[in-house]
Scaffold this motif. Structure first.
Motif, PDB file in Angstrom:
ATOM      1  N   UNK A   1       0.828  -1.204   0.000  1.00  0.00           N
ATOM      2  CA  UNK A   1       0.000   0.000   0.000  1.00  0.00           C
ATOM      3  C   UNK A   1       0.864   1.257   0.000  1.00  0.00           C
ATOM      4  N   UNK A   2       0.358   2.297  -0.664  1.00  0.00           N
ATOM      5  CA  UNK A   2       1.089   3.561  -0.727  1.00  0.00           C
ATOM      6  C   UNK A   2       0.740   4.411   0.495  1.00  0.00           C
ATOM      7  N   UNK A   3       1.773   4.905   1.174  1.00  0.00           N
ATOM      8  CA  UNK A   3       1.579   5.762   2.338  1.00  0.00           C
ATOM      9  C   UNK A   3       1.718   7.225   1.911  1.00  0.00           C
ATOM     10  N   UNK A   4       0.761   8.052   2.336  1.00  0.00           N
ATOM     11  CA  UNK A   4       0.719   9.462   1.951  1.00  0.00           C
ATOM     12  C   UNK A   4       0.660  10.343   3.188  1.00  0.00           C
ATOM     13  N   UNK A   5       1.517  11.354   3.250  1.00  0.00           N
ATOM     14  CA  UNK A   5       1.487  12.335   4.330  1.00  0.00           C
ATOM     15  C   UNK A   5       0.599  13.508   3.926  1.00  0.00           C
ATOM     16  N   UNK A   6      -0.255  13.975   4.844  1.00  0.00           N
ATOM     17  CA  UNK A   6      -1.108  15.141   4.584  1.00  0.00           C
ATOM     18  C   UNK A   6      -0.949  16.138   5.722  1.00  0.00           C
ATOM     19  N   UNK A   7      -0.493  17.346   5.411  1.00  0.00           N
ATOM     20  CA  UNK A   7      -0.476  18.421   6.404  1.00  0.00           C
ATOM     21  C   UNK A   7      -1.811  19.158   6.322  1.00  0.00           C
ATOM     22  N   UNK A   8      -2.189  19.800   7.421  1.00  0.00           N
ATOM     23  CA  UNK A   8      -3.480  20.477   7.431  1.00  0.00           C
ATOM     24  C   UNK A   8      -4.639  19.498   7.334  1.00  0.00           C
ATOM     25  N   UNK A   9      -4.472  18.315   7.903  1.00  0.00           N
ATOM     26  CA  UNK A   9      -5.442  17.226   7.716  1.00  0.00           C
ATOM     27  C   UNK A   9      -6.777  17.457   8.405  1.00  0.00           C
ATOM     28  N   UNK A  10      -6.846  18.432   9.300  1.00  0.00           N
ATOM     29  CA  UNK A  10      -8.129  18.720   9.951  1.00  0.00           C
ATOM     30  C   UNK A  10      -8.795  19.965   9.363  1.00  0.00           C
ATOM     31  N   UNK A  11      -8.183  20.555   8.336  1.00  0.00           N
ATOM     32  CA  UNK A  11      -8.734  21.753   7.721  1.00  0.00           C
ATOM     33  C   UNK A  11      -9.869  21.463   6.755  1.00  0.00           C
ATOM     34  N   UNK A  12     -10.391  22.499   6.150  1.00  0.00           N
ATOM     35  CA  UNK A  12     -11.531  22.394   5.235  1.00  0.00           C
ATOM     36  C   UNK A  12     -11.231  21.449   4.080  1.00  0.00           C
ATOM     37  N   UNK A  13     -10.175  21.716   3.338  1.00  0.00           N
ATOM     38  CA  UNK A  13      -9.790  20.855   2.216  1.00  0.00           C
ATOM     39  C   UNK A  13      -9.055  19.622   2.716  1.00  0.00           C
ATOM     40  N   UNK A  14      -8.138  19.816   3.658  1.00  0.00           N
ATOM     41  CA  UNK A  14      -7.305  18.718   4.130  1.00  0.00           C
ATOM     42  C   UNK A  14      -8.079  17.552   4.721  1.00  0.00           C
TER      43      UNK A  14
END
Length: 327
Positions: A1-14
């Motif tokens: 599986x591909x692991x992806x980091x997301x910053x701002x994950x609790x924001x509107x778009x994130x």
């Protein structure tokens, strides 16, 4: 599986991006600051990491074993007591994310900018090749533009960078500074919004949040390294936008067109109030400049290269208004 980091994950778009990626089978490393805001991130493929853009160790832990990243975190506001916060977060924070991503061996990254960085449109559509020939309207757009240059410079065969440029986003999701258009729609429906900037003829581009999330993912899967993509929706004047809102919501409240000079007086009074009370102003001179200029964009490049196709304005507003009524 591909692991992806997301910053701002609790924001509107994130937040919507994080959930969508998880549903598509990616293992998402979601960076958050406030545990209360993570309640919306429900999926077995989502791993939560507490941290911030100025904490390198937290970023290293969150990016370990990741092959890709989405950097959606930013400081978005019409006003800041200290404008330096825009540069600390949007420029220095972006550079830190890039440095840690390279250190962790991440190969591909999508960065969220703003279509406002291209400046206002004059006699033609704004495209990715536009250069802003005017002074920047606010510190947010200036800081994001400087961050864009850092991102493009970082692009290489070992670390591919892509930038997406959303226009004015609206739709279901956390209400805040980055979801101000939905706040405006909600206030109108509740009979609390009664003004239109200027003569109502200034045109801007409005895009549904689900389309922005879809555009981010398509940029990661199909986008070309070192490229920029505007993610837009419908070019509409204020008069046209409120006509749609009235028709779809079934609410027909009075709307007053506020001349520029009156808006400037209001902005001055609000700034005075801010100096006295510390409460951020609802209207600023930067907001007035933005509100009364045209921002007509073309997202043809995203259509052709990413297979990006946004939702119609009627359908997007219907979904948004139905969501507001259910809250």
């Amino acid at each position: 599986m591909i692991h992806i980091f997301v910053s701002g994950a609790t924001g509107f778009v994130g937040s919507k991006l994080t959930i969508n990626l998880a549903k598509k089978g990616f293992i998402v490393h979601a960076l958050y600051r406030c545990i209360e805001k993570t309640k919306i991130l429900h999926h077995p493929n989502i791993k939560l990491f507490k941290g911030s853009l100025n904490n390198e160790e937290s970023l290293i832990q969150a990016m370990k074993n990741c092959q890709g990243l989405f950097h959606t975190a930013a400081y978005v506001s019409l006003y800041a007591k200290s404008p330096q916060i825009f540069y600390e977060t949007n420029i220095k924070g972006t550079q830190t994310v890039i440095d840690i991503a390279k250190y962790c061996g991440i190969k591909k990254a999508v960065f969220t900018s703003s279509a406002g960085t291209f400046g206002p449109s004059n006699h033609t559509f704004v495209t990715e090749s536009n250069e802003n020939t005017e002074s920047y309207i606010n510190d947010y757009e200036k800081s994001k533009r400087e961050a864009d240059q850092i991102i493009l410079k970082a692009n290489s065969n070992l670390f591919e960078t892509i930038i997406v440029y959303p226009t004015r986003i609206f739709g279901p999701g956390p209400i805040g500074r980055s979801n101000s258009i939905t706040t405006m729609i909600e206030n109108y429906i509740n009979g609390k919004w009664h003004f239109i900037p200027g003569n109502g003829k200034a045109i801007a581009n409005y895009v549904f949040v689900d389309d922005i999330v879809d555009g981010h993912i398509k940029a990661f899967l199909k986008g070309k390294a070192g490229e920029k993509y505007i993610l837009g929706g419908s070019n509409l004047s204020y008069n046209e936008l409120f006509s749609f809102i009235k028709s779809i919501s079934g609410k027909s409240y009075f709307l007053i067109k506020i001349p520029k000079v009156i808006m400037q007086i209001i902005a001055s009074l609000m700034l005075l109030q801010t100096h006295i009370t510390g409460k951020p102003p609802l209207v600023t001179n930067d907001f007035i400049k933005k509100a009364l200029s045209n921002h007509i964009v073309s997202y043809l490049k995203a259509i052709n290269q990413l297979d990006y196709h946004p939702t119609s304005i009627k359908e997007a507003l219907l979904k948004t208004i139905n969501w507001i009524n259910q809250q």
